[in-house]
Design a protein around this motif. Structure first.
Motif, PDB file in Angstrom:
ATOM      1  N   VAL A   7       0.751  -1.125   0.025  1.00  0.00           N
ATOM      2  CA  VAL A   7      -0.013  -0.055  -0.012  1.00  0.00           C
ATOM      3  C   VAL A   7       0.914   1.335  -0.158  1.00  0.00           C
ATOM      4  N   ALA A   8       1.832   1.233   0.954  1.00  0.00           N
ATOM      5  CA  ALA A   8       2.683   2.550   1.184  1.00  0.00           C
ATOM      6  C   ALA A   8       3.390   2.657  -0.315  1.00  0.00           C
ATOM      7  N   LEU A   9       3.950   1.749  -0.875  1.00  0.00           N
ATOM      8  CA  LEU A   9       4.770   1.607  -1.981  1.00  0.00           C
ATOM      9  C   LEU A   9       4.201   2.063  -2.906  1.00  0.00           C
ATOM     10  N   PHE A  10       2.812   1.654  -3.377  1.00  0.00           N
ATOM     11  CA  PHE A  10       2.089   2.217  -4.699  1.00  0.00           C
ATOM     12  C   PHE A  10       1.587   3.427  -4.307  1.00  0.00           C
ATOM     13  N   LEU A 209     -10.051  10.816  11.622  1.00  0.00           N
ATOM     14  CA  LEU A 209      -9.241  11.255  10.765  1.00  0.00           C
ATOM     15  C   LEU A 209      -9.360  10.948   9.231  1.00  0.00           C
ATOM     16  N   GLY A 210      -9.595   9.306   9.147  1.00  0.00           N
ATOM     17  CA  GLY A 210      -9.781   8.755   7.853  1.00  0.00           C
ATOM     18  C   GLY A 210     -11.500   8.743   7.121  1.00  0.00           C
ATOM     19  N   GLU A 211     -11.860   9.371   8.119  1.00  0.00           N
ATOM     20  CA  GLU A 211     -13.547   9.269   7.567  1.00  0.00           C
ATOM     21  C   GLU A 211     -13.902  10.400   6.292  1.00  0.00           C
ATOM     22  N   LEU A 264      -0.196  11.195   2.720  1.00  0.00           N
ATOM     23  CA  LEU A 264       0.083  11.840   3.912  1.00  0.00           C
ATOM     24  C   LEU A 264      -1.139  11.587   4.838  1.00  0.00           C
ATOM     25  N   LEU A 265      -2.305  11.403   4.554  1.00  0.00           N
ATOM     26  CA  LEU A 265      -3.158  11.030   5.267  1.00  0.00           C
ATOM     27  C   LEU A 265      -2.712   9.505   5.780  1.00  0.00           C
ATOM     28  N   PHE A 266      -2.398   8.742   5.165  1.00  0.00           N
ATOM     29  CA  PHE A 266      -2.044   7.531   5.639  1.00  0.00           C
ATOM     30  C   PHE A 266      -0.844   7.643   6.672  1.00  0.00           C
ATOM     31  N   VAL A 267       0.097   8.522   6.307  1.00  0.00           N
ATOM     32  CA  VAL A 267       1.189   8.728   7.330  1.00  0.00           C
ATOM     33  C   VAL A 267       0.887   8.996   8.863  1.00  0.00           C
TER      34      VAL A 267
ATOM     35  N   ILE B 195     -10.357   5.147   2.538  1.00  0.00           N
ATOM     36  CA  ILE B 195     -10.482   6.066   1.427  1.00  0.00           C
ATOM     37  C   ILE B 195      -8.793   5.732   0.820  1.00  0.00           C
ATOM     38  N   VAL B 196      -7.744   5.532   1.829  1.00  0.00           N
ATOM     39  CA  VAL B 196      -6.530   5.039   1.129  1.00  0.00           C
ATOM     40  C   VAL B 196      -6.637   3.676   0.728  1.00  0.00           C
TER      41      VAL B 196
END
Lengths: 328, 366
Positions: A7-10, A209-211, A264-267, B195-196
């Motif tokens: 996921v991160a890589l892509f 945060l992810g909503e 960025l959200l992921f991080v 969403i990610v």
């Protein structure tokens, strides 16, 4: 388990072209929703702020209430009611976010209108309540209220489990010394559950945060840094909602820019979750193995102290080396 | 005979040291009734509305209770009662929006729900002769899409999740770096924003298939990214609950490790595992954002998960509001219908999970 790394890589691979691209001269980026921004960071900064800001408001509204409910279910409600309530809360954790979004549009927006007026009129001197008051209700306040409702079940179910894990002997000891119910909770339950409460709150923050949908459907956004909570058209947009709204109309490079914001959200949410997990493991290693003591909501007594005390004494003779021994 | 002083006969409840200095037993109820009436009357003077009345009576109740209790009893008891009141109010406060959500969805959606709504493919059709656009309400394409996408996601993530948890519980030693890393990664994956996950699936399939790679399958991949950690967690907890005695008894009879896992451990934990999987499905079935990104949306009936956009219930609820068709009321109506169907699905899955947990619970059912 390569998926996480994948996921991160892509996301990095896909987001990179937009992050390093020249935002001032690239024709693709000077068109549509990315046209007003000089660089990737100028674009993502306000979004990041909006994400954190709305989640923070939701947390301020939701966390105390969530912990209150957990306390009510675990230590105040009648036993039979508690089981039922626990089930209802678990069920609500599974209600899809888009349903909450629809509900926010129909119910919360009109409901908050008079409140927004009132806040603006009487508390307008506090900066966050100032500005031009809304007429439709599409405010970040409404979005945050819906977010708060959505994170309630999570915070409640986690902190309820933690509350139920309080060693019963600690509670009985406090009650036997003449403490009132609240003093018992304050002296025995809260110190034991402190780390659990913190991590429940952080996990709730992670979800907030992810909503995506609730925010995307309710607030009328702008990509700016704005603390105002009762205006429309001046609300800080969040990363997730921004992706959802702009993704269908984006060109290739713009899509990659959106993917960059997603990275960025992921991080950010990764960091929040890791902090939460760290606090949980630190707290549980102090008080003995957590996994083995499964909470049983229906067995926890709420009223009669003496009978449970004797029952506990009998039970604990057999299993004396529980967490009580470890934490003493 | 000297006259004895006449014995006084106690009237009413006998005072005793245990109950003096306390508020009467149902004082909280009385006070609540009183505060409701008082605030009701107060609001009558300036204009009545239900929410204001509830809020005001809660405040009046807390203040009254605090004052009375600290006068009659002591400060500690007053704080105790105050906190009890606060906790109860917090609870009621939270129940209101939750109940209101369900109520709104049911009351708005029940109108859209009909036999035709479930069995028809919805959308608008254009008649070139009369130049009229007719809207057919229908959710068949969304129902089929939801079931296919979620089904494939479950097919992907259940084996992976189950095997991971079996590895963690049966093969991995606690101190080993591999199992530590896996546990950590699973924990972290639980917090991936939905969403990610959608972005991930989209970019993965753009790389493989080129641009505009919308398909039901890529949505399934996104959902399984969200689902795997939940499944791993649930299965791991359940497998750990299987008593060690059972495993050791099996080893003592000379059964191999693999056979022990398949014949002893899994049947014992099957109820919990099925429950966990059901709850995980119920969680991902309502995800909107990742499906919206990866499968896009359409009004056409599409049951091929590998090609073309696919409609799903949550996306239908979203698009019905965000991008309404020519007839806005009809769009909104079918959005509510989709939302209600979704809630019904989730509730059914939850109920199945409970029933399975009950039915399979007694050991040796196999």
């Amino acid at each position: 388990m390569v998926i996480l790394a994948g996921v991160a890589l892509f996301l990095i691979v896909q987001g990179m072209p937009a992050i390093v691209a020249n935002w001032q001269s690239n024709p693709e980026l000077n068109d549509g929703f990315t046209s007003a921004f000089d660089s990737f960071w100028a674009y993502v900064g306000p979004l990041l702020f909006g994400t954190l800001w709305s989640a923070a408001i939701a947390l301020v509204l939701g966390a105390p209430i969530g912990i209150g409910i957990a306390l009510f279910i675990s230590h105040y409600a009648p036993r039979r009611l508690a089981g039922l309530l626990g089930y209802v809360v678990d069920l609500l954790a599974a209600v899809p976010s888009v349903v909450f979004g629809l509900w926010g549009i129909i119910v919360i927006r009109p409901f908050l209108l008079p409140l927004s007026d009132w806040l603006n009129t009487y508390l307008g001197w506090i900066p966050i309540f100032g500005g031009q008051v809304t007429t439709t209700g599409s405010t970040i306040l409404a979005g945050a209220v819906v977010l708060a409702v959505m994170i309630l079940p999570i915070i409640t179910s986690i902190s309820r489990e933690i509350f139920l894990q309080t060693p019963r002997l600690h509670e009985e000891a406090a009650l036997a010394l003449g403490a009132t119910r609240w003093e018992m909770v304050r002296l025995a339950v809260f110190p034991y559950a402190k780390s659990g409460i913190v991590s429940a709150t952080l996990l709730g923050l992670g979800r907030a945060l992810g909503e995506t949908m609730a925010i995307a459907m309710i607030i009328s956004p702008a990509v700016i840094v704005s603390f105002l909570v009762v205006t429309e058209g001046q609300n800080s947009q969040t990363i997730a909602a921004n992706i959802a709204l702009n993704f269908p109309i984006a060109s290739t490079l713009q899509r990659q820019a959106l993917i960059g914001t997603g990275l960025l959200l992921f991080v950010v949410s990764l960091a929040v979750n890791m902090i939460a997990r760290y606090i949980v493991t630190r707290g549980s290693s102090k008080t003995g193995s957590k996994k083995k003591r499964r909470p049983r909501p229906l067995v926890v007594p709420t009223g009669d102290a003496t009978s449970t005390l004797t029952r506990d004494l009998v039970a604990d003779k057999n299993t004396a080396a529980g967490p009580e021994g470890a934490s003493a | 005979m000297t006259a004895l002083s006449p014995r006084t006969v106690e009237k009413g409840p006998v005072p005793n040291s245990l109950t003096t200095g306390q508020l009467p037993r149902f004082a909280e109820l009385y006070i609540f009734g009183a505060s409701a009436v008082v605030s009701g009357v107060l609001l009558m003077l300036i204009g009545f509305d239900v929410i204001g009345w509830l809020v005001l009576s809660a405040v009046v109740y807390l203040v009254l209770l605090g004052i009375l209790s600290s006068l009659v009893e002591n400060r500690r008891k007053a704080i105790d009662r105050l906190v009890r009141g606060l906790v109860t109010v917090a609870f009621l406060l939270a129940i209101i929006p939750l109940v209101s959500t369900l109520f709104t969805v049911v009351s708005k959606g029940i109108g859209a729900l009909s036999y035709q709504f479930i069995t028809q493919t919805g959308g608008s059709s254009f008649n070139p002769d009369t130049l009229e656009v007719t809207n057919t309400p229908g959710a068949l394409q969304a129902i089929v899409g939801t079931l296919i996408i979620t089904g494939i996601a479950a097919l992907i993530s259940v084996p992976i999740g189950l095997f991971t948890s079996i590895y963690l519980v049966e093969y991995g030693r606690p101190g080993q770096w591999l199992s530590r890393t896996v546990t950590f990664l699973v924990d972290v994956m639980t917090g991936i924003p939905s969403i990610v996950a959608g972005l991930f699936a989209f970019s993965l399939f753009t790389i493989i298939l080129g641009p505009k790679a919308f398909s039901g399958f890529s949505a399934s991949v996104a959902l399984s990214v969200l689902m795997i950690p939940t499944v791993v967690r649930a299965c791991e907890e359940m497998l750990r609950l299987v008593p060690h005695d059972l495993r050791e008894a099996s080893y003592a009879l000379g059964v191999s490790k693999f056979a022990t896992i398949v014949r002893i451990v899994l049947p014992t934990a099957i109820a919990g595992i099925v429950t966990g999987i059901m709850l995980a499905i119920a969680r991902v079935i309502g995800e909107t954002a990742p499906i919206f990104m990866a499968a896009s949306f359409t009004d056409n009936f599409n049951s091929n998960p590998f090609e073309g956009p696919m409609q799903t219930l949550p996306v239908m609820a979203y698009t019905g509001f965000a991008f309404p068709g020519t007839d806005i009321a009809a769009s909104n109506n079918s959005a509510w219908g989709a939302a209600l169907l979704l809630v019904i699905l989730v509730v059914i899955l939850n109920l199945i999970a409970r029933v399975v947990a009950k039915v399979f619970a007694p050991k040796g059912s196999r």
